[in-house]
Design an enzyme around this catalytic site. Structure first.
Site: not given
Ligand code: NAP
Length: 274
Positions: A104, A68
């Site tokens: 999004d 993205k």
């Molecule tokens: P991302 O950019 O990889 O961000 C992940 C986030 O989760 C960061 O804040 C990270 O913290 C935190 N995190 C990951 N592992 C962790 C752990 N073990 N303990 C505590 N914090 C943790 O991912 P993203 O693209 O934002 O996606 C996040 C979620 O949103 C996913 O499940 C995705 O499927 C979902 N999503 C849903 C939609 C929808 O349409 N519903 C759209 C987009 C995404 P750090 O900064 O500390 O690494």
């Protein structure tokens, strides 16, 4: 291009094995009476893939993890929705010019605004990744008072600064009263469904939204409901951001109820990551 040939759309990312988008888009195009196919473009090389998209005349593309942000520099133009969030989840091929959009944030916002008024509300975004950023920026534009918490303070502080919000560690959240909490980390997603960033019991939230849509209801959301909060399921954001993508692709709105039905049924019957 031959007008009798189906138009081609697709999704680019890696991996894509469990993506729900091809099922959803293909079923909806059919229901809309459109002659089109939606394909998976699973690639390790997004730049080469976009060159192919142009060469093949693919009309539109959804972009997912992990590209993205990477695609920003490969596109000809960025719509303000992509510029303000700093990420692209939708690309339109306008006669060989690739234009990037982001649905999004607007998708999440639509799910939230259906059930509450955001102006002057206090909102906590849990997480500082792509989803958290898109949502925080959208909430900010609606006049919400923003708090950010995140595992890594440096990422949380950066997001808080970008949205003129306040970064808070877990200790500082205890006893806080909030209008909205958005769980925007990947914690609790299939198959690690026992995880959550913290027990929502530490604060008082009127409304809790989840971004994870598999499972349909996460442990965080279940607990928030037990504590008396109203909840917004993550699949709502998924459906609305997809609806906005289809509006961009076809210039008309898809049948929303059918989209919800297809998504819910797929999530109920498939115990795998989407
Ligand atoms: P991302 O950019 O990889 O961000 C992940 C986030 O989760 C960061 O804040 C990270 O913290 C935190 N995190 C990951 N592992 C962790 C752990 N073990 N303990 C505590 N914090 C943790 O991912 P993203 O693209 O934002 O996606 C996040 C979620 O949103 C996913 O499940 C995705 O499927 C979902 N999503 C849903 C939609 C929808 O349409 N519903 C759209 C987009 C995404 P750090 O900064 O500390 O690494």
């Amino acid at each position: 291009m031959d007008e009798n040939q189906p138009k081609v759309f697709g999704i680019m990312g890696y991996p894509l094995a469990h993506s729900l988008s091809p099922l959803l888009h293909n079923r909806i195009y059919e229901a809309m009476g459109q002659k089109a196919v939606y394909k998976k473009f699973e690639t390790r090389n997004p730049k080469a893939c976009l060159d192919q998209i142009k060469a093949l005349g693919v009309k539109g593309l959804c972009v997912t993890i992990p590209y993205k942000e990477r695609v920003l520099s490969y596109l000809d133009t960025l719509h303000p929705s992509a510029l303000e969030i700093g990420a692209v989840n939708t690309i339109l091929n306008q006669e060989g010019r690739l234009v990037g959009y982001n649905t999004d944030g607007p998708g999440a916002l639509r799910a939230i605004k259906e059930v509450m008024d955001l102006k002057g509300s206090s909102c906590l975004v849990v997480g500082a990744g792509g989803a958290a950023r898109a949502i925080a920026i959208s909430l900010r534009k609606e006049g919400a008072r923003l708090y950010i918490t995140n595992r890594s303070p440096e990422n949380g502080l950066r997001l808080a600064r970008d949205v003129q919000g306040t970064y808070l560690g877990l200790e500082a959240l205890k006893g806080m009263e909030l209008d909205l909490v958005v769980q925007a980390t990947s914690l609790g997603m299939y198959p690690n469904m026992d995880a959550w960033p913290f027990d929502p019991e530490i604060l008082k939230a009127k409304m809790v939204m989840e971004v994870i849509y598999n499972p349909l209801e996460t442990k965080f959301l279940r607990r928030a409901k037990e504590l008396g909060a109203k909840v917004i399921l993550g699949y709502k954001m998924f459906v609305y951001q997809a609806m906005l993508q289809i509006r961009l692709f076809w210039g008309q709105d898809p049948p929303l109820e059918l989209m919800e039905g297809i998504t819910q049924e797929a999530l109920l019957h498939h115990e795998s990551p989407k």
